[in-house]
Structures are given as structure tokens and as C-alpha cells.
Design an enzyme around this catalytic site. Structure first.
Site, PDB file in Angstrom:
ATOM      1  N   GLY A  72       0.813  -1.215   0.000  1.00 42.87           N
ATOM      2  CA  GLY A  72       0.000   0.000   0.000  1.00 42.87           C
ATOM      3  C   GLY A  72       0.843   1.259   0.000  1.00 42.87           C
TER       4      GLY A  72
ATOM      5  N   HIS B  35      -5.777 -13.197   1.997  1.00 46.00           N
ATOM      6  CA  HIS B  35      -7.218 -13.400   2.221  1.00 46.00           C
ATOM      7  C   HIS B  35      -8.064 -12.796   1.099  1.00 46.00           C
ATOM      8  CE1 HIS B  35      -8.810  -9.487   4.314  1.00 46.00           C
ATOM      9  NE2 HIS B  35      -7.925  -9.182   3.395  1.00 46.00           N
TER      10      HIS B  35
END
Length: 339
Positions: free
Chosen positions: A185, A244
Site C-alpha cells: 500500500g 485473504h
């Protein structure tokens, strides 16, 4: 009577599940009104009128504000105490302090992201038709405002989880000379790791439109690319809340890319992600299983995984040796080594 009591409990439970979304909507309302910040700006608990005075609105309906506060007191977000003269004073719980928007550690951006830009698609469609056709982060390249909100939400979790990792991953970064944060990020977590361990050269690796807005951190370089094609060389790889997002096949592909890098130097893979325990009674187990629903609704095949499911994809990806390190956070550390 016992059977009737159980029936009533069952009915109440279904009602609770049916209206569960109200919690998030009202929490977002409190965040937008900055109620926690208004209370925090005073030295003590305050009245409803004082909360109202802090809200910028020419036609505020204090009866609606009362109902909002009553609900959030019931949910243990705020406290209420009746004084001797009959005045109700509202205060902050430990939960409410995580809504303070200027706090060093805050969950405000993730509340805004999850209750705003990410809309949950009908679960029936997921079950009958096989899920979504687009990933939520794909919107970021085309919608700068969504990209900003998404990155802010991820950055706030990176800071909270990163802090827990630094405090509880004892000696975990000893001997690591270079570390790449895959899907890092804006680079907040790798920045904090390098700050705490200045012997490490950090690489923040993410999509071009993400790293384009990433700030500079001492000892960290930003690299853009596609993690499903290749990963920058480093002694160790860390991935927080990445796997995930994907189905098993994509996870295995990504793990194999990590294996290509780490098998050359005997390095290790550090996964920071949730480990789902359907019967768990820990403080985060309900949240993890709720996140599994979010993954089903907002990603193509993403899910939270049990330890057995983690073991399966790790072995298929070339990491048969691993250990799970529980830390006081929503996520755990999975330390894995290539065969």
C-alpha cells in the site's frame, strides 16, 4: 417451557442477525458527526446539548441525536451516567477512542471505507452465481477518490497491526538485511519496521496507482509492479492482509513467486493475516468470521482461512514448514520457510 425459551432465543438471534447491518450504519453516522471527537474535546463527560453544540447543522434534530446516542450506549460505544439533578452525561468507552479521527492510532478510516465505498453484494448471488466479477482494488486505478479512501483504510490498519507486530514478533527481524512488503500500500508498515530496525533495507511493492501516492520513508524505496508476475529480490518477504483477498489458486501462484525469491537465499516469508477459528471465543473471532462474509461479498474467491486451509496453500506454494504466532491483534503472524 424450556423448549419455548429456546425458541424465543432462536427467534431473537435471527432478528439480531437480520438487523446486524444497523451497527455499521449507526457507527458511520457517529463518525461523520464526529461525536467521539466532540466528547473528547471536553475534559469530562458531557450532556446531549453539548454534543449538539459541537455538530455543525442549522436544523439539528436533538431527538434523533438522542436516539443515536441511546443505541450506541447500548452497543457500549459510549457511556451514559445520570447525575443527581437528572442530567445524562455521555462519555467515551475504550471502543469510542478508536473513532477519534486525529488520534495516533485510529480505526476511523476503515469504518469510513467499509461502510461507504465498499458495498456488499447480495450473498444469494454469490452462492447461486459464483461471486463477483471485479475486485474492489481494481476501482482504484479508475476512481481516484475511491483509491484515496481505500488506501487510507488500509494505512490505518497497517499502523495498528504493524505496531502489534513490532511489539510481539520478538527477534523476528534479526538477521534480515532486506525486506519487501508485497502489497504494502502506502508503505506505512514497512516504514515502521525499518524505523524500528534501521539495519533493514525496505521495499514497498504495490500497483503503480497505489505507490504513486505513497509518501517517502527513510530506508524505504517504492517499487511498482504486479505481484502475480514477479516479486523484487529480498532476504525476506512480508505480506499483510493480502492472501485473504484471493482464492487458493491465486494464493498458491503468489506463494510460488515468493518461493522463487526466498529459495535462493534461505529467507523467510512473514504472513500477517487472520487465522479463522469457527469455534473460537477470543475477542477477534467474531470479527474474523464476519470478515469472511465481507470477502465473499467483495472479492473474487477471497476468504479467511482456518489453520488447515493455511497449511494446504502453504504446502502447495512451497512452504511446508511454518508456525503460527498469535499476537494481540485481529491478525496473526505466520512465519514460513521454503523447502
Amino acid at each position: 417451557m424450556a423448549g419455548e425459551d429456546l425458541s424465543i432465543q432462536g427467534q431473537a438471534y435471527v432478528w439480531d442477525l437480520t438487523w446486524g447491518y444497523v451497527d455499521a450504519v449507526v457507527l458511520r453516522c457517529a463518525l461523520d458527526l464526529k461525536i467521539a471527537d466532540i466528547i473528547n474535546s471536553h475534559s469530562n463527560s458531557i450532556t446531549l446539548s453539548e454534543i449538539a453544540d459541537g455538530i455543525s447543522s442549522p436544523s439539528l434534530d436533538i431527538s434523533c441525536l438522542f436516539r443515536i446516542m441511546r443505541f450506541l450506549v447500548r452497543k457500549r460505544v459510549f457511556t451514559s451516567n445520570l447525575t443527581e439533578n437528572g442530567t445524562t452525561l455521555y462519555g467515551l468507552t475504550d471502543a469510542a477512542k478508536w473513532l477519534l479521527q486525529d488520534a495516533e492510532l485510529t480505526l476511523a478510516p476503515i469504518v469510513q471505507m467499509q461502510s461507504g465505498g465498499m458495498k456488499l453484494h447480495p450473498f444469494k448471488k454469490n452462492v447461486k452465481e459464483g461471486g463477483n466479477m471485479a475486485e474492489p482494488w481494481d476501482k482504484g486505478a479508475a476512481r481516484p477518490e475511491y483509491n484515496e479512501r481505500f488506501n487510507a483504510g488500509m494505512a490505518c490498519t497497517a499502523k495498528i497491526v504493524g505496531n502489534a507486530v513490532l511489539l510481539n514478533y520478538e527477534n523476528g527481524f534479526d538477521g534480515v538485511k532486506s525486506l519487501v512488503d508485497v502489497g504494502g500500500g502506502l508503505g506505512l508498515m514497512i516504514g515502521e519496521i525499518v524505523k524500528a530496525h534501521p539495519h533493514i533495507s525496505g521495499i514497498n511493492f504495490d500497483l503503480p496507482h497505489v505507490v504513486a501516492t505513497a509518501p517517502e520513508y527513510p530506508g524505504v524505496v517504492h517499487v511498482s509492479g504486479n505481484m502475480f508476475l514477479e516479486i523484487p529480490e529480498a532476504d525476506a518477504v512480508i505480506m499483510k492482509w493480502i492472501l485473504h483477498d484471493y482464492d487458493d489458486d491465486k494464493c498458491v501462484k503468489l506463494l510460488k513467486n515468493c518461493h522463487k525469491v526466498l529459495s535462493k537465499n534461505g529467507g523467510k516469508l512473514i504472513i500477517v493475516d487472520a487465522v479463522l477459528d469457527p469455534e473460537g471465543k477470543g475477542p477477534f473471532d467474531d470479527i474474523i468470521i464476519a470478515y469472511d462474509m465481507v470477502m465473499m461479498a467483495t472479492t473474487i474467491g477471497g476468504k479467511e482461512r482456518t489453520e488447515a486451509e493455511w497449511k494446504k496453500i502453504l504446502e502447495c506454494g512451497g512452504f511446508p514448514n511454518y508456525k503460527i504466532i498469535r499476537i494481540p491483534a485481529l491478525l496473526s503472524i505466520i512465519e514460513a520457510y521454503p523447502k
